[in-house]
Each structure stands twice: as C-alpha cells, then as structure tokens.
Design an enzyme around this catalytic site. Structure first.
Site, short mmCIF file in Angstrom:
data_model
loop_
_atom_site.label_atom_id
_atom_site.label_comp_id
_atom_site.label_asym_id
_atom_site.label_seq_id
_atom_site.Cartn_x
_atom_site.Cartn_y
_atom_site.Cartn_z
CB ALA A 190 -0.95 -0.01 1.20
N GLY A 279 7.68 -1.90 -4.33
CA GLY A 279 8.84 -1.03 -4.44
C GLY A 279 9.67 -1.37 -5.67
NE ARG A 280 10.16 1.51 -10.69
CZ ARG A 280 9.79 0.80 -11.75
NH1 ARG A 280 8.72 0.05 -11.71
NH2 ARG A 280 10.50 0.84 -12.86
CG ASP A 320 13.88 5.76 -10.26
OD1 ASP A 320 13.80 6.89 -9.74
OD2 ASP A 320 12.88 5.12 -10.64
CB ALA A 328 9.71 11.80 -12.94
CG HIS A 452 -11.97 34.99 -1.16
ND1 HIS A 452 -12.03 33.91 -0.31
CD2 HIS A 452 -13.25 35.43 -1.32
CE1 HIS A 452 -13.29 33.70 0.04
NE2 HIS A 452 -14.05 34.61 -0.56
P1 FAD Z 1 13.66 5.59 -15.97
O1 FAD Z 1 12.48 6.44 -16.18
O2 FAD Z 1 13.43 4.22 -15.42
O3 FAD Z 1 14.38 5.50 -17.39
C1 FAD Z 1 15.45 4.68 -17.63
C2 FAD Z 1 15.41 4.20 -19.06
O4 FAD Z 1 16.64 3.57 -19.37
C3 FAD Z 1 14.33 3.16 -19.35
O5 FAD Z 1 13.69 3.49 -20.55
C4 FAD Z 1 15.11 1.86 -19.51
O6 FAD Z 1 14.46 0.96 -20.39
C5 FAD Z 1 16.42 2.38 -20.08
N1 FAD Z 1 17.58 1.53 -19.82
C6 FAD Z 1 17.88 0.85 -18.68
N2 FAD Z 1 19.09 0.26 -18.80
C7 FAD Z 1 19.56 0.58 -20.03
C8 FAD Z 1 20.75 0.28 -20.72
N3 FAD Z 1 21.71 -0.41 -20.15
N4 FAD Z 1 20.87 0.74 -21.98
C9 FAD Z 1 19.89 1.48 -22.56
N5 FAD Z 1 18.77 1.81 -21.95
C10 FAD Z 1 18.59 1.38 -20.69
N6 FAD Z 1 7.52 9.58 -10.31
C11 FAD Z 1 7.04 10.83 -10.18
O7 FAD Z 1 7.83 11.75 -9.95
N7 FAD Z 1 5.70 11.09 -10.31
C12 FAD Z 1 4.80 10.12 -10.54
O8 FAD Z 1 3.59 10.39 -10.64
C13 FAD Z 1 5.26 8.78 -10.68
N8 FAD Z 1 4.40 7.78 -10.93
C14 FAD Z 1 4.88 6.52 -11.11
C15 FAD Z 1 3.96 5.49 -11.39
C16 FAD Z 1 4.42 4.21 -11.60
C17 FAD Z 1 3.41 3.12 -11.89
C18 FAD Z 1 5.82 3.94 -11.56
C19 FAD Z 1 6.33 2.56 -11.83
C20 FAD Z 1 6.72 4.94 -11.27
C21 FAD Z 1 6.26 6.24 -11.04
N9 FAD Z 1 7.14 7.28 -10.74
C22 FAD Z 1 6.66 8.55 -10.56
C23 FAD Z 1 8.60 7.08 -10.62
C24 FAD Z 1 9.30 7.52 -11.89
O9 FAD Z 1 8.79 6.77 -12.98
C25 FAD Z 1 10.81 7.30 -11.76
O10 FAD Z 1 11.29 7.94 -10.59
C26 FAD Z 1 11.53 7.90 -12.96
O11 FAD Z 1 11.07 7.28 -14.16
C27 FAD Z 1 13.04 7.72 -12.84
O12 FAD Z 1 13.66 8.27 -13.96
P2 FAD Z 1 15.04 7.74 -14.50
O13 FAD Z 1 15.37 8.62 -15.65
O14 FAD Z 1 16.00 7.59 -13.40
O15 FAD Z 1 14.76 6.23 -15.03
P1 AMP Z 2 6.59 1.76 -2.15
O1 AMP Z 2 7.98 1.59 -1.63
O2 AMP Z 2 5.97 3.11 -1.91
O3 AMP Z 2 6.44 1.34 -3.59
O4 AMP Z 2 5.69 0.73 -1.30
C1 AMP Z 2 5.87 -0.66 -1.31
C2 AMP Z 2 5.16 -1.23 -0.10
O5 AMP Z 2 5.10 -2.67 -0.20
C3 AMP Z 2 5.87 -0.94 1.22
O6 AMP Z 2 5.00 -0.20 2.05
C4 AMP Z 2 6.19 -2.32 1.79
O7 AMP Z 2 6.04 -2.37 3.19
C5 AMP Z 2 5.16 -3.23 1.11
N1 AMP Z 2 5.54 -4.67 1.05
C6 AMP Z 2 6.74 -5.18 0.72
N2 AMP Z 2 6.73 -6.56 0.77
C7 AMP Z 2 5.46 -6.92 1.14
C8 AMP Z 2 4.78 -8.18 1.35
N3 AMP Z 2 5.39 -9.38 1.20
N4 AMP Z 2 3.47 -8.16 1.74
C9 AMP Z 2 2.82 -6.98 1.89
N5 AMP Z 2 3.40 -5.77 1.70
C10 AMP Z 2 4.70 -5.72 1.31
#
Ligand code: FAD
Ligand code: AMP
Length: 475
Positions: A190, A279-280, A320, A328, A452
């Site tokens: 969550a 998480g990621r 990331d 982002a 306002h």
């Molecule tokens: P990325 O956006 O992951 O881009 C990296 C790119 O590099 C990708 O296209 C990948 O395929 C490519 N790549 C990887 N390795 C290689 C390689 N070796 N050679 C060539 N290409 C490669 N963040 C927000 O701020 N606001 C939001 O509302 C938000 N919503 C989200 C919703 C979801 C469902 C998810 C999953 C994420 C969300 N995020 C949000 C997080 C956001 O997407 C990331 O923080 C952001 O994309 C990170 O940017 P980045 O440039 O570091 O990497």
């Molecule tokens: P976020 O880091 O915002 O993407 O949130 C991921 C959430 O997943 C965190 O709050 C974690 O505590 C939760 N989580 C991770 N592993 C488990 C699991 N096995 N069962 C339930 N929740 C989990």
C-alpha cells in the site's frame, strides 16, 4: 567498432537521461543518448519508465477513472442526473496509449531539434568511458565519451513465491493494461503505486484489497495525514489490510490465491488479478562491464557523492539508479545539475526540497521534514494547519476533504516542511517548495496575498495558524 567520439554519452532515456541530454545540447555538447525501450509497434519509445509505464499513463487512468467516479457519485449533489453511464475500459486504455505515444514522438522531435544523436538499444559501460551499444536492430559498436551519465532507472522488486506472469499476476506494466476491470483485485503493497493503481480499478468497479506488511499506512508522512488518508480510502471502499505480509500467490483454476499472515495467523484470499507493488530497485544489471570501475552499493544502486559522481573518473549517475527518492523530477534535476557541473557551472540539487505526490483522491503531497523527523533530530518546531472544509472554494467545488499542515522552526519561524491532503495538493505543494527554497518563514506566507476564493487560501491560513492567527478557524 565505431570511432565516434562524444562530449557526453547518456545511458537511459527516462526523465533523468533525456533532460540531461537536452540541457547538454543547450550547452553545445555533442551528445549521444542511448535508450533500449520500444513501443508495441516496435518503434523507439524514449521517456523511460515515467512516460511509458509510470507517471504519465497512471495519471491518464487516474483521470479517466475519476471522471467515471464523479459522474456516478458526485454529480447528483450539483443537481445533475446522468442516466445510463457506462465505462469502456478499452477506450480508456487507448486514450492512455495515445497520450504516451504523443509524448514519445514529442521527445524524438526534441532530440532532432537539439541535434542529439539517439540510439535505440542497450548501452554497457566498458572502461575509460567507452560504451558498447547493442542496437535493437543491427550489430553492436563501441563509442567513447569525455563524460558518461548512467541513467538506467529502476525495475520492480519481486517477492519470493509470487511470480509475475503478466496476465493474472502483474507489476505496474500489467496493471496499466487490464482489458476490463477485474471483479476482485489484490494489491501487494500500500505504497504510492499500490494506492494509485488500486484507486483506478476500485473506481472502475473492482473490489480491491491491499495487503501492507507494515502496521502503519504511509509512514513517510505524519500520523494526522495518514489517518486522514486512511479515512478517505475507507469511505471509497478500498480495503487496506495493515500488518498483512504476503507469503505467496498461486494460480488455481484461473484465479490467484494469495496467502498472507496477519497477527500471527495465516489466511488467504482469491482474486481475478493480483498487482505486485512492493517497491523498485536500481536497474544496474547488465549496465557495467567488468572494467568499468563503477562501484555499487550493497543495495545494487550506483554509489555516488553529493554531486552524482561515481567512483570512475568522469562517469556520473542519476535518478532511480542512485540514492534518494525515486521520483521523475528528482532524476531530471540531477541530470541538469550534472550537465551544468560538467560545463563548469555550479550544478545544484537540494534533496531536502523534493516534493512528493500521491495522486489518489484526495491527493497527498509533502515536502521537507515531517514532525516525526524533527522530533527524532531534537529540533524544536511549531505547526499550523487548516482544513479545506473551512474554505469557500473547497465547499463550492464540493471537494473539501483534507487539510494543509505547515511545520516551522520554533525560533526562526523558517518553514521546515509541509504536508497537504486534499484537492489539487499536487499543484499547491509548489508554493511551499518555492517558499522553502527561498528560506521563507510562515510569517512570509501569512503576509502574501492569496486570491479569494481559492484552495490556496488553506495554505495562507495554515501559515497564519502557525502563530495562532488564522482568520477562518478558532485557533
Ligand atoms: P527511468 O524512467 O526508469 O528510465 C530509464 C530508461 O533507461 C528506461 O527506458 C530503460 O528501459 C532504459 N535503460 C535501462 N538500462 C539501459 C541500458 N543499459 N541501456 C539502454 N537503456 C537502458 N515519479 C514521479 O515523480 N511522479 C509520478 O507520478 C510517478 N508515478 C509513477 C507510477 C508508476 C506506476 C511507476 C512505476 C513509477 C512512477 N514514478 C513517478 C517514478 C518515476 O517513474 C521514476 O522515478 C523515474 O522514471 C526515474 O527516472 P530515470 O530517468 O531515473 O529512469
Ligand atoms: P513503495 O515503496 O511506496 O512502492 O511501497 C511498497 C510497499 O510494499 C511498502 O509499504 C512495503 O512495506 C510493502 N511490502 C513489501 N513486501 C510486502 C509483502 N510481502 N506483503 C505486503 N506488503 C509488502
């Protein structure tokens, strides 16, 4: 083998990498941007996770589902009755795809306009800033750069005994592509993604259960905020089970059986679809050759200093892939800061002032320190808050759940943090970020004229309430 040389090679074309590329081109650098992502049509799809399977498509679905929910639940209070409302999930998904495609195309045009060389393929850092490019089509070649920025982003975490099959058990990619609203949707985690995607499918008619291993919802914000959020989510029918740790998921007769433990007891629930949103992690696999000289942390992130320098000379890493919030705008600002540092300017990023947003309804946004952070650090602080229910605009809109809280230093009055739960919190947090960036105090915000009737008056009143002089509430 190519003998091409670049001022800057960037691996990864997400909001970190592509923004860095454009800024570098503005500063007259010869840039190569490498990104491996392709769309369903097999064409290059720059923009990273954020544009393709993250920020943008999730907001498209959040907006579509919000319209549907409002028509069904909120229009009647305005005297509007709508008969025969129906939802075509296919059209909604197509609209989302079009939005993404339009932005992919816009980026490719920007690369052209800025004379950025773009390679659709995989980049691997070898030694001495040479990079091996394996194109999606064609043979591999090697290029060299004066500088390299690694911006490969992140990939979803998985958990043991829960295997993503892309159909029944999905990650963020699958949850953005369901062909219809599942009757029962399970969500593991969550956090931000779980709550956003759970909200989309709940609004479209799914029964949604979220399993969260921690005992507390959203521990990243203060308790008053997370309690208000829990109350609103409950009203919407989201079933959030805290302290529920998922142990495994099995496919049984086309359904997903989820086993979880809560309070020491093992239970199970059966779903049509299961979203894993736990998480990621940094996408560092396959990115570095053995001789790259780039060190990883024990969490698999690229190790960097405060300026995003890695352990290899003139190799930088952002977004990331490195420490700090996975957002982002954080990735983009790091990209700009690194490029400006390379150009001899004073690249700067302040991780203390990165705004966070959860795009649920109501939205939740925050920046800076929480009360919890300050109490732990022994910093004396004061707070002021104001509910949207006491704003004329919130009530006129029929959207007045939530409140604004401002946290200021007890002595200097400097704003140290703020949290907002309520309508357009994602937009309103910007005012606080600006104030904090200029080292402003709650007194400053309290003396600035706010139009306002607007929702931003809640920020004004919360700032006044820090010194117990809010006008439209008892202090
Ligand atoms: P990325 O956006 O992951 O881009 C990296 C790119 O590099 C990708 O296209 C990948 O395929 C490519 N790549 C990887 N390795 C290689 C390689 N070796 N050679 C060539 N290409 C490669 N963040 C927000 O701020 N606001 C939001 O509302 C938000 N919503 C989200 C919703 C979801 C469902 C998810 C999953 C994420 C969300 N995020 C949000 C997080 C956001 O997407 C990331 O923080 C952001 O994309 C990170 O940017 P980045 O440039 O570091 O990497
Ligand atoms: P976020 O880091 O915002 O993407 O949130 C991921 C959430 O997943 C965190 O709050 C974690 O505590 C939760 N989580 C991770 N592993 C488990 C699991 N096995 N069962 C339930 N929740 C989990």
């Amino acid at each position: 083998m190519s003998d091409k040389k670049f001022d800057l090679i960037i691996v990864g074309g997400g909001p970190g990498g592509y923004v860095a590329a454009i800024r570098a081109a503005q500063l007259d650098m010869k840039v190569l941007l490498i990104d491996d992502r392709q769309g369903d049509d097999g064409k290059a799809a720059p923009g990273g996770t954020c544009l393709n399977v993250g920020c943008v498509p999730s907001k498209a679905l959040l907006d579509s589902s919000k319209h549907y929910h409002h028509i069904q639940h909120d229009y009647a209070a305005h005297g509007i009755s709508v008969d025969g409302v129906s939802m075509d999930v296919g059209t909604m998904i197509d609209r989302k795809r079009k939005v993404v495609k339009q932005l992919n195309g816009g980026l490719l045009q920007l690369f052209k306009a800025n004379k950025i060389e773009f390679a659709n393929g995989w980049g691997k850092l070898l030694s001495d800033r040479s990079v091996e490019v394996t194109p999606c089509e064609g043979d591999s070649y090697t290029v060299a750069g004066q500088h390299v920025i690694l911006a490969a982003g992140s990939v979803p975490f998985t958990i043991p005994n829960v295997e993503i099959d892309g159909t029944h058990i999905v990650d963020n990619v699958g949850a953005l592509e369901f062909g219809e609203a599942p009757e029962r949707l399970g969500v593991i985690g969550a956090g931000v993604i779980g709550l956003e995607m759970g909200s989309v499918w709940k609004r479209l008619g799914s029964e949604v259960i979220l399993f969260e291993a921690m005992d507390e919802l959203l521990p990243v914000v203060d308790k008053d905020m997370s309690r208000a959020a829990a109350r609103e989510f409950k009203k919407q029918g989201l079933d959030i089970r805290l302290g529920a740790k998922v142990a495994g998921a099995d496919l049984v007769d086309g359904k997903v059986k989820v086993t979880y433990t809560k309070d020491g007891n093992e239970s199970s629930e059966t779903f049509d679809r299961l979203l894993v949103a736990v998480g990621r992690r940094a996408a560092s696999e396959g990115l570095l050759g053995e001789e790259s000289g780039v060190k990883l942390t024990d969490r698999g992130q690229i190790e960097v200093d405060a300026h995003c320098r890695t352990s290899a000379e003139n190799v930088w890493a952002i977004g990331d892939l490195v420490r700090g919030p996975m957002l982002a705008h954080k990735a983009s600002e790091e990209g700009v800061a690194v490029v400006e540092t390379i150009a001899g300017q004073h690249g700067h990023i302040n991780l203390d002032h990165v705004p966070w947003v959860i795009y649920t309804d109501p939205e939740i946004a925050w920046v800076g320190k929480t009360e919890k952070d300050l109490a732990e650090a022994g910093v004396e602080y004061k707070t002021g808050s104001f509910p949207f229910a006491a704003t004329g605009r919130g009530l006129a809109m029929g959207d007045a759940a939530g409140h604004v809280k401002i946290i200021a230093d007890a002595e200097s009055d400097r704003i140290l943090g703020a949290q907002i739960i309520g309508p357009t919190a994602s937009e309103m947090i910007a005012e606080i970020v600006v104030t904090m960036e200029f080292a402003g105090a709650s007194e400053d915000l309290g003396r600035i004229i706010h139009a306002h009737p607007t929702l931003s008056e809640a920020i004004h009143e919360a700032a006044l309430s820090v010194d117990k002089r809010a006008i439209h509430k008892a202090n």
